[in-house]
Design an enzyme around this catalytic site. Structure first.
Site, PDB file in Angstrom:
ATOM      1  N   HIS A 143       1.047  -0.789   0.354  1.00  0.00           N
ATOM      2  CA  HIS A 143       0.251   0.357   0.031  1.00  0.00           C
ATOM      3  C   HIS A 143       0.473   0.762  -0.194  1.00  0.00           C
ATOM      4  O   HIS A 143       1.824   1.131   0.896  1.00  0.00           O
ATOM      5  CB  HIS A 143      -0.820   0.306   0.825  1.00  0.00           C
ATOM      6  CG  HIS A 143       0.151   0.179   2.302  1.00  0.00           C
ATOM      7  ND1 HIS A 143      -0.257   0.816   2.992  1.00  0.00           N
ATOM      8  CD2 HIS A 143      -0.019  -1.124   3.587  1.00  0.00           C
ATOM      9  CE1 HIS A 143       0.919   0.770   4.314  1.00  0.00           C
ATOM     10  NE2 HIS A 143       0.566  -0.861   3.925  1.00  0.00           N
ATOM     11  N   ASP A 144       0.488   2.289  -0.814  1.00  0.00           N
ATOM     12  CA  ASP A 144       0.520   3.564  -1.038  1.00  0.00           C
ATOM     13  C   ASP A 144       2.676   3.739  -1.252  1.00  0.00           C
ATOM     14  O   ASP A 144       3.205   4.682  -0.514  1.00  0.00           O
ATOM     15  CB  ASP A 144       0.859   4.159   0.244  1.00  0.00           C
ATOM     16  CG  ASP A 144      -0.652   4.212   0.921  1.00  0.00           C
ATOM     17  OD1 ASP A 144      -1.353   5.316   0.275  1.00  0.00           O
ATOM     18  OD2 ASP A 144      -0.746   3.460   1.920  1.00  0.00           O
ATOM     19  N   GLY A 148       5.170  -1.296   2.937  1.00  0.00           N
ATOM     20  CA  GLY A 148       3.838   0.386   2.180  1.00  0.00           C
ATOM     21  C   GLY A 148       4.903   1.122   2.062  1.00  0.00           C
ATOM     22  O   GLY A 148       6.093   1.442   2.935  1.00  0.00           O
TER      23      GLY A 148
END
Length: 262
Positions: free
Chosen positions: A121-122, A139
Site C-alpha cells: 500500500h501507498d 508500505g
C-alpha cells in the site's frame, strides 16, 4: 470488440477499452478501468478502485488491486493507479493504498516487473524500473526512475531509493539509498556507484565523473553528512553540466527520513 475470453468474469461496471484482451478465468471488478492495448492474462484477479493505463502486459496469475495488508484498513475507497507500457510477470501482488497516507499506490510507466513481486500500500514506483523476481516492497516505499532491484530483495517501509540506483541480489534495504549508488547485502552496504547503468543511459563522461565524486564525498573521505553535502553542492562550479544530477542528490539527502545507507 474487447477480446474477453468466454470464461472470464468482467463486472458490467468495469470500464475496458475496446482493444483490451482478457484471458481465461480472469475476474475483473466493478471499479476497474483498463486503457487501450492492455493485455490481462489468464487466472488474474483485478479488483478495487484500480486504473490501468495503455499497452500494459499483465501475465497470468496476478492479484492486482486487493485490499492492503494493513490491520487499520476498514474498507475505505482507496486506489491503485498503474501507468502505461508496464510488463508485469506472474504471481505479482499490487495492493490499494490506505487512508491518511494519500490512499493511492502508484506504478508509473515502462517498468519491467518480474514474477512474485509485491508492491504494498501507498508505494510509488516511478518509471523505467526493473524489479527482479521476489522483490518485496513494504508500505510507503518510493522507487525513483531507473532503479534496478535484484531478486529476493526486501525493502523496508518508508524507504526511498534514488534514481539510477541499483540494489543487488538478496539484499535487506532498511535505509534510504541515494541516487546513482550500487548497494547490496544484509546488512546493506554501499559497494560503489552504478557506472554501467549510467553509461547505458547516455551519461556523458563529465556527468559520470561528477557522480563518482559524489560517491567519494559520501563514502570515501570520512566526512560527516553535512560536510559531504557541502562538497557535493560545490561540484556544479567545476562540472556545470552535472547541475541537475547534483541538485537531485542534494534534494534527496535533505529529504531522507530513515538515514542513508552507508
Amino acid at each position: 470488440m474487447t477480446q474477453i475470453h468466454a470464461t472470464a468474469l468482467v463486472d458490467p461496471g468495469a470500464e475496458l477499452d475496446s482493444s483490451v484482451t482478457v484471458g481465461p478465468y480472469t475476474l475483473i471488478g466493478p471499479h476497474v478501468k483498463v486503457g487501450a492495448g492492455t493485455t490481462i492474462g489468464a487466472h488474474c484477479v483485478v479488483e478495487g478502485r484500480t486504473t490501468i493505463g495503455r499497452d500494459n502486459r499483465i501475465f497470468q496469475f496476478n492479484s492486482i488491486g486487493a485490499i492492503p495488508q494493513d490491520k487499520k484498513y476498514a474498507g475505505e475507497p482507496t486506489e491503485l493507479i498503474i501507468g502505461d507500457r508496464n510488463t508485469i510477470r506472474e504471481f505479482c501482488t499490487f495492493n490499494l493504498g490506505v487512508p491518511g497516507a494519500g490512499g493511492v499506490t502508484r506504478v508509473g510507466n515502462d517498468n519491467w516487473i518480474m514474477a512474485y513481486t509485491h508492491i504494498a500500500h501507498d508505494c510509488i514506483v516511478d518509471n523505467h524500473t526493473t524489479l527482479a523476481n521476489n522483490t518485496t516492497l513494504a508500505g510507503h516505499v518510493h522507487l525513483a526512475d531507473w532503479v534496478t532491484v535484484g531478486g529476493l530483495t526486501g525493502i523496508h517501509q518508508f524507504v526511498s531509493v534514488g534514481a539510477h540506483a541499483m540494489v543487488g541480489f538478496a539484499s535487506a534495504v532498511s535505509q534510504d539509498v541515494p541516487p546513482f549508488m550500487l548497494v547490496d547485502g544484509n546488512p546493506l552496504a554501499v559497494r560503489g556507484f552504478n557506472v554501467v547503468g549510467l553509461r547505458r543511459r547516455g551519461f556523458t563522461p563529465e556527468r559520470v565523473a561528477a557522480v563518482k565524486q559524489m560517491h567519494k564525498l559520501l563514502y570515501r573521505q570520512g566526512l560527516t553528512l553535512e560536510q559531504a553535502r557541502g562538497g557535493i553542492e560545490a561540484l556544479t562550479q567545476d562540472i556545470p553540466e552535472a547541475a541537475a544530477d547534483v541538485d537531485m542528490m542534494t534534494r534527496f539527502l535533505a529529504s531522507a527520513t530513515r538515514g542513508i545507507a552507508r
